[in-house]
Structure formats: structure tokens, C-alpha cells
Design a protein around this motif. Structure first.
Motif, PDB file in Angstrom:
ATOM      1  N   HIS A   1       0.836  -1.190   0.000  1.00 27.30           N
ATOM      2  CA  HIS A   1       0.000   0.000   0.000  1.00 27.30           C
ATOM      3  C   HIS A   1       0.875   1.245   0.000  1.00 27.30           C
ATOM      4  O   HIS A   1       2.019   1.206   0.458  1.00 27.30           O
ATOM      5  CB  HIS A   1      -0.901   0.023   1.240  1.00 27.30           C
ATOM      6  CG  HIS A   1      -2.203   0.742   1.057  1.00 27.30           C
ATOM      7  ND1 HIS A   1      -2.299   2.115   1.060  1.00 27.30           N
ATOM      8  CD2 HIS A   1      -3.463   0.273   0.865  1.00 27.30           C
ATOM      9  CE1 HIS A   1      -3.575   2.458   0.879  1.00 27.30           C
ATOM     10  NE2 HIS A   1      -4.300   1.362   0.752  1.00 27.30           N
TER      11      HIS A   1
ATOM     12  N   GLU B   1       1.916   4.745   1.563  1.00 28.26           N
ATOM     13  CA  GLU B   1       1.933   5.085   2.994  1.00 28.26           C
ATOM     14  C   GLU B   1       0.772   5.989   3.398  1.00 28.26           C
ATOM     15  O   GLU B   1       0.234   5.863   4.487  1.00 28.26           O
ATOM     16  CB  GLU B   1       3.248   5.776   3.353  1.00 28.26           C
ATOM     17  CG  GLU B   1       3.338   6.114   4.837  1.00 28.26           C
ATOM     18  CD  GLU B   1       4.445   7.097   5.179  1.00 28.26           C
ATOM     19  OE1 GLU B   1       4.480   7.558   6.337  1.00 28.26           O
ATOM     20  OE2 GLU B   1       5.261   7.415   4.297  1.00 28.26           O
TER      21      GLU B   1
ATOM     22  N   VAL C   1       5.616  -2.412   7.976  1.00 29.29           N
ATOM     23  CA  VAL C   1       4.519  -1.971   8.839  1.00 29.29           C
ATOM     24  C   VAL C   1       4.383  -2.889  10.052  1.00 29.29           C
ATOM     25  O   VAL C   1       4.182  -4.098   9.913  1.00 29.29           O
ATOM     26  CB  VAL C   1       3.189  -1.910   8.056  1.00 29.29           C
ATOM     27  CG1 VAL C   1       2.097  -1.286   8.924  1.00 29.29           C
ATOM     28  CG2 VAL C   1       3.367  -1.103   6.772  1.00 29.29           C
TER      29      VAL C   1
ATOM     30  N   SER D   1       0.957   2.038  10.926  1.00 23.62           N
ATOM     31  CA  SER D   1       0.054   2.655   9.966  1.00 23.62           C
ATOM     32  C   SER D   1      -0.975   3.512  10.683  1.00 23.62           C
ATOM     33  O   SER D   1      -1.578   3.073  11.670  1.00 23.62           O
ATOM     34  CB  SER D   1      -0.666   1.577   9.150  1.00 23.62           C
ATOM     35  OG  SER D   1      -1.684   2.156   8.351  1.00 23.62           O
TER      36      SER D   1
ATOM     37  N   HIS E   1      -6.606  -0.553   7.148  1.00 23.02           N
ATOM     38  CA  HIS E   1      -6.481  -1.281   5.887  1.00 23.02           C
ATOM     39  C   HIS E   1      -7.127  -2.645   6.045  1.00 23.02           C
ATOM     40  O   HIS E   1      -7.367  -3.118   7.166  1.00 23.02           O
ATOM     41  CB  HIS E   1      -5.010  -1.445   5.502  1.00 23.02           C
ATOM     42  CG  HIS E   1      -4.284  -0.156   5.290  1.00 23.02           C
ATOM     43  ND1 HIS E   1      -4.465   0.623   4.167  1.00 23.02           N
ATOM     44  CD2 HIS E   1      -3.388   0.515   6.067  1.00 23.02           C
ATOM     45  CE1 HIS E   1      -3.709   1.702   4.252  1.00 23.02           C
ATOM     46  NE2 HIS E   1      -3.041   1.660   5.392  1.00 23.02           N
TER      47      HIS E   1
ATOM     48  N   PHE F   1       4.786  -0.686   2.886  1.00 25.70           N
ATOM     49  CA  PHE F   1       4.461   0.679   2.482  1.00 25.70           C
ATOM     50  C   PHE F   1       5.505   1.203   1.502  1.00 25.70           C
ATOM     51  O   PHE F   1       6.701   0.892   1.630  1.00 25.70           O
ATOM     52  CB  PHE F   1       4.441   1.618   3.693  1.00 25.70           C
ATOM     53  CG  PHE F   1       3.128   1.648   4.439  1.00 25.70           C
ATOM     54  CD1 PHE F   1       2.020   0.968   3.988  1.00 25.70           C
ATOM     55  CD2 PHE F   1       3.020   2.391   5.612  1.00 25.70           C
ATOM     56  CE1 PHE F   1       0.815   1.004   4.687  1.00 25.70           C
ATOM     57  CE2 PHE F   1       1.831   2.444   6.321  1.00 25.70           C
ATOM     58  CZ  PHE F   1       0.722   1.748   5.853  1.00 25.70           C
TER      59      PHE F   1
END
Length: 412
Positions: free
Chosen positions: A192, A194, A209, A355, A359, A374
Motif C-alpha cells: 500500500h 503510505e 509496517v 500505519s 487497511h 508501504f
């Protein structure tokens, strides 16, 4: 083949992302692809086509989650799941969620080209309604399969036009079957952007993460008395907006007292919202986050006490409702170590971090050891049409995903 020799096809990956960026594109270069809309349907259809071209077996579950399965030597073995989401905010960016799904697809393409068979099956997943922009709360697809939300609860959620989640699924022909839900999971992995400034600020390429902050959503309703702005003396007013301003100021003071606490007032509704009428009621939302669940819980109790005091001193009433709670989680050390190993082998700079946003990995971590990778967001901008992740960082993040996915899908 040693995984160090594996690398994604940069141009093919970027082209795939470009196709996604054309579906629901906004004039300013972003995306408007709300969950279960026609634009989402078009993107889903494209993903299914790509999955079939990659030789994946496609299925849809009763929450609309899309799965593409690549078989492993252990036909009935646990799966290594990898994915994210393709829905966006109304004025969202081109990479949020999208990068995780399409990089996973690229990883499968590479494994196919190199004729690499894995021990464990791999499943790419596109989770439904991660953003929560149309149907609230967010992460309904992953929360449904993880048992966080019931099917009845999810199906009955309605958007602003009173269209239910279930009806929206039916309308775009993505209402699948319960038997197709994710199950028997060995690991879950998600790449993903950031959505924050830390990696760029620290000049790191990859974020390992460690977990996801806990978050709560509250609604505060302040009730005074509606009256005429002209004849009503200041000392006789019960203006709901004045104490609301004090409350919001107090919330920001609280973040200075508690390290790591994040508070956002994202929505404010003033009633009757007329220039010459004293506001009789104000409703606003609070988003509060921290990586420590106890600290977040104590902060909520503190803000309740402080807002109630402000209301009392200003002769208004206040009602505070907690609409949603989601505790912080920590990711698997096994997955984090695999990400760190991939970065070291490839010479990519990396750092560990928590994070801020939620998510899908948050809920899937309840089903299996999970982790996230990230890559930097330029200037930390996300949920914004100007969201940007550089092509070099996209390629490096996808290479790390490929390395870790292959490692997790092989017996030790």
C-alpha cells in the motif's frame, strides 16, 4: 530460481495502473470510483479479465470480494492471500489500494512467466468497500469475511440515496456466494502507499509496517436554542456554535497533551445554517486514533468529560455517541522479517513504522499472520487527486511484494 533473480516488469505494471486510472478518472488526474457503482463494476470486470488471462480461477463471495486463485503443489493446502482494494474516495488518488491489487497481479504474471510453482496456493483479493466513502463503516468486505461484521449488518447498510449494500451488489452483478469466502489462510500480505509523510521525510524506500493504529469515530451533537440574530441580546443567547468552536479547540489541545494521539473533526453541520439566525444545533464528527488501545480509550473518556464541561458552562446540551471502534493490531513478526530480508537483499532502504489509516490487513490479521509493505507518498498526500507515488518506488515496492509472496508460499 533464486528470488533475487525475480523482478517485476516495470512497464507492464505501470501500464496496468494506467488502465485503472482511466476508469472513474476525474478532471484533475484522480479517481472517483465509489464502491459498487458503475465505475467500480467496470474496474472489477477489467480485473476479472486480467485474472483469467493470468490463468487464475476466479470466484466472488457474498460480500462482493473478488478472488483469483493460483494453484500450488499442495492442492488443498492453506493459501497465501495478497491484495487490497480498488474502490476510492470521491476525489481519490490513483494508487490508494489500487497499487496493492495490481502489484499482486504483476507478481503472479512473473511467477507464470518463470514457470515457478509454489507449494501453497496464492489468492489475489479485491476487497469491497475498503474506503467506506459510500457505505459506512469502512473495510466491510474484509470485515465480513473475518467475522467482524455480520452479513445482516453489512447488507442493510444504506448509502446517502438509501440504496442498500445488498441491492448495490445485485445491481452491478457482483453478489456471489458464501461458500466462496476466504478461508484456510496461511498468511496475508498487502502492499500500500503510505498515505503519510514519514518515509519521504526519512528518505526511506520501504516501510515495514508493524501494525495499525486503533481508531474510533464519534458524533457530537450540541443543542442550544434557535433565535433571531437581530433582537436577541448576546447575554440571552444559547448559541450552539460558540461552544462547539471551544470544543474543537479543546480537542486539539488534547493532542498536545498525549503523544501520538491524532484527532480530526471532519464533518460539521450547523442548523438551521442561515445567516441571520442563531444556530440552535451543531453536529460534528471526531476521528480519534492511537496505536495504544488503552491510551485511545482514556482519551475518549477525557474528551467526553471536557466537552460536557464546556456545554455546561455555555448553557447548552451535548450528546456524544461512539459510532465505531476498531482496536489497534500488531502484524506478524514472520512477515515483517520477510519484508526486511527482501529489502536487505535488494539494497532498498527501509524502516519500521505503524500505519495511521486502517487497511483490509487489519481485519484479515484475525484470520492469519499478516503484514503490510508501504511505499512513499509524495508530500504525504492521499485521499486527494494529487496523490503521487513515484515510478521507482512503485517498482521497488512491487519487487519486495514479489519476493515476500514467493517466500511465504514455499515450504521452509
Amino acid at each position: 530460481m533464486h528470488t533475487m533473480m525475480l523482478g517485476v516488469n516495470r512497464q507492464r505494471l505501470l501500464k496496468t495502473i494506467e488502465v485503472s486510472a482511466s476508469i472513474g478518472a476525474t478532471e484533475n488526474g484522480g479517481l472517483n470510483r465509489l464502491a459498487l457503482t458503475e465505475e467500480d463494476q467496470q474496474m472489477r470486470n477489467q480485473l476479472v479479465e486480467w485474472m483469467l488471462q493470468a490463468g487464475l480461477k476466479v470466484r466472488i463471495d457474498d460480500f462482493g470480494n473478488i478472488y483469483g486463485r493460483r494453484k500450488g503443489k499442495l492442492k488443498d493446502g492453506p493459501v497465501v492471500a495478497v491484495g487490497s482494494h480498488l474502490d476510492t474516495q470521491p476525489c481519490g488518488g490513483r494508487f490508494d489500494g489500487v497499487l496493492g491489487v495490481l502489484s499482486a497481479l504483476e507478481a503472479i504474471r512473473v511467477l507464470n512467466e518463470q514457470q515457478l510453482e509454489t507449494d501453497y496456493p496464492i489468492e489475489i483479493i479485491n476487497f469491497t468497500n475498503e474506503e467506506g466513502a459510500r457505505f459506512t463503516p469502512p473495510m466491510l468486505g474484509s470485515g465480513g469475511v473475518a467475522g467482524v461484521f455480520t452479513k445482516e449488518f453489512i447488507y442493510n447498510i444504506k448509502d446517502n440515496n438509501q440504496v442498500s449494500y445488498e441491492n448495490a451488489l445485485q445491481k452491478i452483478n457482483y453478489l456471489g456466494e458464501r461458500k466462496h469466502r476466504l478461508k484456510n489462510v496461511k498468511n496475508y500480505l498487502e502492499l500500500h502507499v503510505e498515505q503519510g509523510p514519514i518515509l519521504e521525510k526519512e528518505r526511506k524506500t520501504i516501510g515495514i509496517v508493524e501494525g495499525i493504529q486503533g481508531m474510533s469515530w464519534l458524533t457530537v451533537t450540541v443543542t442550544g436554542e434557535t433565535n433571531h440574530a437581530g433582537p436577541t441580546p448576546m447575554e440571552h443567547r444559547r448559541d450552539a456554535l460558540v461552544p462547539t468552536a471551544k470544543m474543537i479547540s479543546k480537542l486539539h489541545e488534547l493532542t498536545k497533551e498525549i503523544a501520538g494521539l491524532k484527532i480530526t473533526v471532519g464533518r460539521l453541520e450547523v442548523k438551521p445554517n442561515i445567516a441571520n439566525v442563531i444556530p440552535g444545533q451543531v453536529e460534528f464528527t471526531i476521528d480519534i486514533r492511537h496505536k495504544d488501545n488503552d491510551i485511545r480509550s482514556n482519551a475518549i473518556e477525557s474528551l467526553k468529560e471536557q466537552l460536557s464541561t464546556i456545554a455546561l458552562l455555555n448553557n447548552v446540551d451535548v450528546m456524544i455517541t461512539v459510532n465505531w471502534d476498531s482496536d489497534a493490531i500488531e502484524f506478524s513478526s514472520e512477515v515483517m522479517d520477510a519484508v526486511a530480508e527482501a529489502c536487505e537483499n535488494r539494497g532498498y532502504s527501509a524502516m519500521r513504522l505503524f500505519s495511521g489509516p486502517g487497511h483490509d490487513a487489519k481485519y484479515i490479521s484475525k484470520m492469519a499472520p499478516s503484514g503490510m509493505i508501504f511505499v512513499p507518498s509524495v508530500k504525504g498526500i492521499s485521499h486527494n487527486e494529487n496523490e503521487l507515488t513515484l515510478e521507482d518506488d512503485i517498482e521497488k515496492g512491487a519487487n519486495v511484494l514479489l519476493h515476500v509472496l514467493y517466500k511465504l508460499s514455499m515450504k521452509k
